[in-house]
Design an enzyme around this catalytic site. Sequence first.
Site, PDB file in Angstrom:
ATOM      1  N   LYS A  35      50.322  19.224  30.231  1.00 51.54           N
ATOM      2  CA  LYS A  35      50.409  17.893  30.830  1.00 51.54           C
ATOM      3  C   LYS A  35      50.104  18.022  32.320  1.00 51.54           C
ATOM      4  CE  LYS A  35      53.413  14.108  32.153  1.00 51.54           C
ATOM      5  NZ  LYS A  35      54.776  13.533  32.216  1.00 51.54           N
ATOM      6  N   GLY A  61      60.898   7.182  35.608  1.00 51.16           N
ATOM      7  CA  GLY A  61      62.350   7.078  35.707  1.00 51.16           C
ATOM      8  C   GLY A  61      62.888   5.692  35.982  1.00 51.16           C
ATOM      9  N   ALA A 100      55.964   7.386  30.952  1.00 56.18           N
ATOM     10  CA  ALA A 100      56.778   6.949  32.101  1.00 56.18           C
ATOM     11  C   ALA A 100      57.124   5.466  32.035  1.00 56.18           C
ATOM     12  CB  ALA A 100      56.103   7.255  33.429  1.00 56.18           C
ATOM     13  N   GLY A 101      58.407   5.183  32.290  1.00 55.98           N
ATOM     14  CA  GLY A 101      58.874   3.813  32.431  1.00 55.98           C
ATOM     15  C   GLY A 101      59.582   3.236  31.229  1.00 55.98           C
ATOM     16  N   ASN A 133      61.381  10.819  29.051  1.00 59.52           N
ATOM     17  CA  ASN A 133      62.468  11.744  29.372  1.00 59.52           C
ATOM     18  C   ASN A 133      63.713  10.969  29.773  1.00 59.52           C
ATOM     19  OD1 ASN A 133      62.856  14.578  31.684  1.00 59.52           O
ATOM     20  ND2 ASN A 133      64.178  13.837  30.078  1.00 59.52           N
ATOM     21  N   THR A 134      63.638  10.263  30.915  1.00 60.28           N
ATOM     22  CA  THR A 134      64.826   9.586  31.445  1.00 60.28           C
ATOM     23  C   THR A 134      65.355   8.519  30.496  1.00 60.28           C
ATOM     24  OG1 THR A 134      63.871   9.931  33.641  1.00 60.28           O
ATOM     25  CG2 THR A 134      65.782   8.495  33.507  1.00 60.28           C
TER      26      THR A 134
END
Length: 260
Positions: free
Chosen positions: A102, A163, A189-190, A211-212
């Site tokens: 990545k 995040g 992301a997001g 992830n987050t």
Amino acid sequence: MTAPIEDSWKLGTRTLRSRLIVGTGKYASLDETRAALAASGAEIVTVALRRVNLGSGEPTVLDAIDREKYILLPNTAGCYTADEAIRTLHLARELGMDDMVKLEVIGDPKTLFPDNTATVEAAKQLVKEGFQVLPYCSDDLITCKRLADAGCLAVMPLAAPIGSGLGIRNPHNIKLILDNVDVPVIVDAGVGCASDAAIAMELGCAGVLMNTGIAGAKKPVLMAEAMRLAIDAGRKSFLAGRMPRRDYANASSPHAGLIE
């Protein structure tokens, strides 16, 4: 009852069943990391190499990843130049990690938006060196086309800032990318909750990386399961084909044969 839909997908030469790719940062412990990975059903797990202290002698997130079970995707989180990202992935190669990587080149420390120009530059060099590149980029069609033309395995436009948990802020842009790029599109992301993941899949994305959205939940392991189910539901909704949108009501029951 109909037979279950066989819905595997290809990423390069790999055939995958799970469309959820998960990160490994921000968990409270390695045990929680292991449990969340298992609950997610993911086959690909990404690790930020610059945030792993390989020389500490202490257990790291790499110890929580069963390499027999998961494909390890090294990433360049924390890199702010093309050169930094390329050197980080050379390190991954020297450590015996996979050539599927990545690529992430950050352009702004506050928003963590990608530097698209540097990302394209790094992607071209890495592809020449035999890496299979999955680049994080803005939800910009032209950038995605340039990355696909450079030979990237897929493109990974953001849904919202890293995040933030804001969900897909511009589904129209994601749809434009899907309609005009010939490699898999993976939202990266997001994503903040299960419905965000489902929306990405209903748009037709090949997968979602997060992830987050999992690690930042009050109950990460439960959220990992929720994300797995949302990906499945969203994908099935996409395959089923939604009903047409209408400006006015349309009765569910036919008018003919009504009882007087």
